[in-house]
Design an enzyme around this catalytic site. Structure first.
Site, PDB file in Angstrom:
ATOM      1  N   CYS A 199      -5.648-110.540 -19.739  1.00  0.00           N
ATOM      2  CA  CYS A 199      -5.821-109.082 -19.864  1.00  0.00           C
ATOM      3  C   CYS A 199      -6.787-108.545 -18.801  1.00  0.00           C
ATOM      4  O   CYS A 199      -7.977-108.823 -18.848  1.00  0.00           O
ATOM      5  CB  CYS A 199      -6.334-108.775 -21.272  1.00  0.00           C
ATOM      6  SG  CYS A 199      -6.899-107.093 -21.529  1.00  0.00           S
ATOM      7  N   CYS A 256      -9.647-106.357 -20.094  1.00  0.00           N
ATOM      8  CA  CYS A 256     -10.604-107.199 -20.819  1.00  0.00           C
ATOM      9  C   CYS A 256     -11.593-107.823 -19.835  1.00  0.00           C
ATOM     10  O   CYS A 256     -12.795-107.885 -20.098  1.00  0.00           O
ATOM     11  CB  CYS A 256      -9.883-108.307 -21.583  1.00  0.00           C
ATOM     12  SG  CYS A 256      -8.733-107.739 -22.851  1.00  0.00           S
TER      13      CYS A 256
END
Length: 106
Positions: free
Chosen positions: A31, A34
């Site tokens: 991600c 993230c």
């Protein structure tokens, strides 16, 4: 203190039973957003040492906790205080925005 890796098995002990508020970051290695907020969370964990705990839950390795929390997209951030969710937000944000969110929630 740096962030703490939390698993399905340790979630209750590390988060719900913590003696300080806990910011929980649901994330995954793949991600991009993230990874963007990871360094900010590490810095905030150090700045708030002793006042809050920052926990990271890898959703790929720990799907049960993510499902139980209703996580549908990542990064998903939750603040727990006294074992209960007091605030949550989704998506990446700059460090200043995360700090403001933490301050108003704890």
């Amino acid at each position: 203190m740096s962030t703490v890796a939390v698993t399905d098995a340790t979630f209750d002990e590390e988060v719900k039973n913590a003696d300080v508020p806990v910011v929980v970051d649901f994330w995954a290695e793949w991600c991009g957003p993230c990874k963007q907020i990871g360094p900010a969370l590490e810095e905030l964990a150090a700045e708030y040492d002793g006042k809050i705990k920052v926990a990271k839950v890898d959703v790929d390795q720990n799907p049960d906790t993510a499902a139980a929390m209703g996580v549908r997209g990542i990064p998903a951030l939750f603040i727990f205080k006294d074992g209960q969710v007091v605030s949550n937000r989704a998506g990446a944000a700059p460090k200043a925005a995360l700090k403001g969110w933490i301050d108003e929630s704890i």
